[in-house]
Motif scaffolding. Structure first.
Motif, mmCIF file in Angstrom:
data_model
loop_
_atom_site.group_PDB
_atom_site.id
_atom_site.type_symbol
_atom_site.label_atom_id
_atom_site.label_comp_id
_atom_site.label_asym_id
_atom_site.label_seq_id
_atom_site.Cartn_x
_atom_site.Cartn_y
_atom_site.Cartn_z
ATOM 1 N N VAL A 107 0.852 -1.193 0.000
ATOM 2 C CA VAL A 107 0.000 0.000 0.000
ATOM 3 C C VAL A 107 0.887 1.242 0.000
ATOM 4 C CG1 VAL A 107 -1.782 1.286 1.247
ATOM 5 C CG2 VAL A 107 -1.825 -1.228 1.231
ATOM 6 N N PRO A 108 0.670 2.175 -0.905
ATOM 7 C CA PRO A 108 1.505 3.383 -0.937
ATOM 8 C C PRO A 108 1.381 4.165 0.368
ATOM 9 C CG PRO A 108 0.205 3.182 -2.950
ATOM 10 C CD PRO A 108 -0.325 2.154 -1.999
ATOM 11 N N PRO A 109 2.494 4.600 0.942
ATOM 12 C CA PRO A 109 2.419 5.368 2.194
ATOM 13 C C PRO A 109 1.504 6.584 2.089
ATOM 14 C CG PRO A 109 4.677 4.701 1.767
ATOM 15 C CD PRO A 109 3.894 4.325 0.548
ATOM 16 N N ALA A 110 1.448 7.209 0.903
ATOM 17 C CA ALA A 110 0.611 8.394 0.744
ATOM 18 C C ALA A 110 -0.877 8.082 0.855
ATOM 19 C CB ALA A 110 0.897 9.055 -0.605
ATOM 20 N N ALA A 111 -1.246 6.788 0.759
ATOM 21 C CA ALA A 111 -2.661 6.401 0.854
ATOM 22 C C ALA A 111 -3.058 5.984 2.264
ATOM 23 C CB ALA A 111 -2.950 5.259 -0.114
ATOM 24 N N ILE A 112 -2.132 6.045 3.219
ATOM 25 C CA ILE A 112 -2.369 5.547 4.575
ATOM 26 C C ILE A 112 -2.603 6.712 5.529
ATOM 27 C CG2 ILE A 112 -1.407 4.223 6.491
ATOM 28 C CD1 ILE A 112 0.301 2.723 4.402
ATOM 29 N N ASP A 113 -3.643 6.604 6.338
ATOM 30 C CA ASP A 113 -3.937 7.585 7.388
ATOM 31 C C ASP A 113 -3.864 6.907 8.743
ATOM 32 O OD1 ASP A 113 -4.752 9.814 5.601
ATOM 33 O OD2 ASP A 113 -6.426 8.483 5.118
ATOM 34 N N GLY A 114 -3.377 7.637 9.731
ATOM 35 C CA GLY A 114 -3.305 7.110 11.089
ATOM 36 C C GLY A 114 -3.384 8.226 12.094
ATOM 37 N N PRO A 115 -3.372 7.898 13.370
ATOM 38 C CA PRO A 115 -3.392 8.931 14.407
ATOM 39 C C PRO A 115 -2.169 9.841 14.300
ATOM 40 C CG PRO A 115 -3.878 6.772 15.338
ATOM 41 C CD PRO A 115 -3.399 6.539 13.937
ATOM 42 N N ALA A 116 -2.309 11.027 14.842
ATOM 43 C CA ALA A 116 -1.167 11.939 14.896
ATOM 44 C C ALA A 116 -0.039 11.299 15.700
ATOM 45 C CB ALA A 116 -1.587 13.262 15.532
ATOM 46 N N ALA A 117 1.192 11.626 15.341
ATOM 47 C CA ALA A 117 2.342 11.011 16.002
ATOM 48 C C ALA A 117 2.353 11.272 17.500
ATOM 49 C CB ALA A 117 3.636 11.532 15.374
ATOM 50 N N ASP A 118 1.792 12.404 17.929
ATOM 51 C CA ASP A 118 1.782 12.741 19.352
ATOM 52 C C ASP A 118 0.440 12.449 20.005
ATOM 53 O OD1 ASP A 118 0.323 14.679 18.080
ATOM 54 O OD2 ASP A 118 1.277 16.382 19.081
ATOM 55 N N ALA A 119 -0.391 11.627 19.371
ATOM 56 C CA ALA A 119 -1.691 11.280 19.944
ATOM 57 C C ALA A 119 -1.493 10.576 21.287
ATOM 58 C CB ALA A 119 -2.466 10.373 18.999
ATOM 59 N N PRO A 120 -2.377 10.838 22.262
ATOM 60 C CA PRO A 120 -2.218 10.191 23.570
ATOM 61 C C PRO A 120 -2.348 8.676 23.500
ATOM 62 C CG PRO A 120 -4.321 11.356 23.426
ATOM 63 C CD PRO A 120 -3.509 11.769 22.237
ATOM 64 N N GLN A 121 -3.096 8.180 22.510
ATOM 65 C CA GLN A 121 -3.221 6.738 22.298
ATOM 66 C C GLN A 121 -3.270 6.459 20.805
ATOM 67 O OE1 GLN A 121 -3.231 3.780 23.738
ATOM 68 N NE2 GLN A 121 -2.789 4.570 25.782
ATOM 69 N N PHE A 122 -2.815 5.285 20.410
ATOM 70 C CA PHE A 122 -2.993 4.825 19.040
ATOM 71 C C PHE A 122 -4.209 3.890 19.054
ATOM 72 C CE2 PHE A 122 1.832 5.340 18.672
ATOM 73 C CZ PHE A 122 1.693 6.639 18.224
#
Length: 267
Positions: A107-122
């Protein structure tokens, strides 16, 4: 005089546990893998048909607005045989481990969404903060998950179920695909001895799943964990460990840096 960090018992499924042991060992920490969840392909023919149907829909227009993978194993067991994600279809990952697995599966990295790097939890809640604006009325989202062997639903579905409700509230539709199966591990004699020793020798159990905690209790019936220490990567997991009888339970974010810092500062 500096205190030596405790031995860490990594309880993730085998593939992930091996990776975590390597990462912790590279930081100079003593770590041992003791997987408390066994992962395998789903044995239910209806679930396999559901995955095939999701693969077919993925290749059709309008297909899916997004695919939410609840874990790295969801990616590893769903994507083989699936067509490439069409342009505009997003892959949602609740944490960096799942995101890495998606990249490994092409999967291309540009197509991936996730929590913010500093999110309190993943987790699903942090993920939704980043992706909620993507969903419009009529959009369809596929949630790719696993299930516990022998039961229809897992006991640990609150996060993904919560996210499904947010999609529905935004006017979207939700499909489900069960791509893999979780089960209790079968301890070898050496693993059983390790678990019993770690329950009382000051080792630090790294817990990343409430289901894994339940499997530990089943594997060691009658074992007291009053002297055991645990580091849980989510408040719900910490609550489960305390209810099981762990004498000392602390919490941290599931990011490697946070886990390492918590281990090094463990009393």
């Amino acid at each position: 005089m500096a205190t030596t960090p405790p031995r860490v018992i990594v309880t993730r499924p085998e593939r992930e546990a091996v990776q975590w042991v390597a990462q912790l060992s590279a930081r100079g920490l003593a770590a041992t893998a003791l997987p408390l969840i066994a992962i395998g392909p789903c044995s239910d023919p209806a679930a396999r048909q559901g995955v095939a149907a999701a693969h077919a829909r993925l290749a059709q227009a309008p297909g899916y607005r997004a695919l939410m993978f609840v874990s790295s194993n969801a990616a590893l067991y769903f994507l083989p045989g699936a067509p490439p994600l069409p342009a505009g279809t997003r892959a949602w990952a609740p944490g960096p481990g799942t995101a890495r697995a998606l990249v490994e599966m092409g999967v291309p990295p540009a197509a991936i969404d996730g929590p913010a790097a500093d999110a309190p939890q993943f987790d699903s809640e942090s993920l939704w903060q980043q992706v909620g604006a993507q969903v419009r009325a009529g959009d369809r989202v596929l949630i790719v998950r696993g299930r516990s062997a022998g039961v229809h639903e897992s006991s640990e579905g609150s996060g993904r179920d919560w996210l499904a409700r947010q999609v529905l509230a935004a006017g979207g539709q939700v499909d489900w695909a069960v791509a893999y199966e979780r089960g209790a591990p079968r301890f070898t004699p050496d693993q059983g001895a390790l678990a019993r020793a770690a329950a009382q020798d000051g080792s630090l159990w790294l817990l990343s799943s409430s289901e894994a905690v339940a499997h530990l209790a089943e594997a060691l019936p009658g074992q007291s964990f009053a002297a055991a220490r645990a580091l849980a990567t989510h408040p719900r997991i910490a609550q489960t460990a305390r209810a099981m009888g762990f004498g000392h339970v602390s919490e941290c974010r599931p990011a490697l840096e946070d886990v390492v810092a918590s281990i090094e500062s463990a009393p």
